[in-house]
Design an enzyme around this catalytic site. Structure first.
Site, PDB file in Angstrom:
ATOM      1  N   VAL A   8       0.957   3.914  -7.424  1.00 13.53           N
ATOM      2  CA  VAL A   8       0.549   3.044  -6.327  1.00 13.53           C
ATOM      3  C   VAL A   8      -0.941   2.769  -6.511  1.00 13.53           C
ATOM      4  O   VAL A   8      -1.647   3.519  -7.172  1.00 13.53           O
ATOM      5  CB  VAL A   8       0.833   3.647  -4.924  1.00 13.53           C
ATOM      6  CG1 VAL A   8       2.329   3.720  -4.663  1.00 13.53           C
ATOM      7  CG2 VAL A   8       0.203   5.010  -4.763  1.00 13.53           C
ATOM      8  N   SER A   9      -1.393   1.675  -5.897  1.00  9.53           N
ATOM      9  CA  SER A   9      -2.756   1.215  -6.160  1.00  9.53           C
ATOM     10  C   SER A   9      -3.827   1.895  -5.337  1.00  9.53           C
ATOM     11  O   SER A   9      -4.980   1.960  -5.742  1.00  9.53           O
ATOM     12  CB  SER A   9      -2.841  -0.293  -5.942  1.00  9.53           C
ATOM     13  OG  SER A   9      -1.980  -0.942  -6.847  1.00  9.53           O
ATOM     14  N   THR A  10      -3.481   2.389  -4.151  1.00 10.83           N
ATOM     15  CA  THR A  10      -4.501   3.000  -3.302  1.00 10.83           C
ATOM     16  C   THR A  10      -4.029   4.350  -2.793  1.00 10.83           C
ATOM     17  O   THR A  10      -2.830   4.616  -2.723  1.00 10.83           O
ATOM     18  CB  THR A  10      -4.833   2.111  -2.076  1.00 10.83           C
ATOM     19  OG1 THR A  10      -3.680   2.031  -1.242  1.00 10.83           O
ATOM     20  CG2 THR A  10      -5.272   0.725  -2.506  1.00 10.83           C
TER      21      THR A  10
END
Length: 187
Positions: A8-10
């Site tokens: 996931v990106s964050t």
């Protein structure tokens, strides 16, 4: 062996959906990280790649979890093919790189995913430009600069106190502390 990779990106995003899907797909070992796809270094992906052997399979929830650009995906999958490693994407279910049709589908999907990212980026830039043209400014509102707290932050920082203690004692965030230090000429 069947390996899974989830990303996931964050830090606020949750990996559970991807990890559950990978477990259901039979992954024996899942590597996961919370890191932007734009990051050049992906330590967990690199660790996974270092463990791969001929005959292994890599499974991802979606192609865009593996890489952001078609070039990046094509290079990675080419490396997998050369090493005899199979690949499967759960969301793009028609994906099976062991066949010629699967490879062709991979290249088409990778191009479409890259185009999607580009279109979203362009829309965002256009929206920001339109907002600026209407006099709107983005980003966080500017806070007030507290000269006394800034001086105290510098003093505590120069005494080599841990950052967490400085922020706690001054009741400021880490980013505010660093802003104070920068504004006061401390690197």
């Amino acid at each position: 062996m069947i390996f899974g990779y989830a990303r996931v990106s964050t830090k606020e995003q949750n990996l559970d959906l991807q990890i559950d899907a990978l477990a259901k797909a039979g992954c024996e070992d899942v590597f996961s990280e919370k890191l932007s796809g734009r990051s050049e270094k992906k330590p967990k992906l690199e660790e996974l790649i270092s463990k791969l052997r001929k005959g292994d399979m890599v499974v991802v929830y979606s192609l865009d979890r593996l890489g952001r650009t078609s070039k990046e995906l094509i290079n990675l999958l080419s490396d997998f093919k050369e090493k005899g490693i199979q690949f499967k994407s759960l969301q793009e279910g028609i994906f099976d790189t062991t066949s010629a049709m699967g490879e062709a589908v991979f290249q088409i999907i990778a191009i479409l995913k890259a185009m999607e990212v580009q279109v979203l980026s362009e829309r965002t830039k256009d929206g920001l430009a339109a907002a600026r043209a209407r006099g709107k400014k983005g980003g966080r509102p500017k806070g007030s600069y507290d000269k006394n707290k800034a001086a105290a932050a510098v003093t505590l920082y120069q005494r080599d106190l841990p950052i967490s203690e400085i922020t706690k004692s001054l009741n400021i965030s880490r980013s505010t502390l660093y802003q104070y230090l920068r504004n006061e000429g401390i690197k």
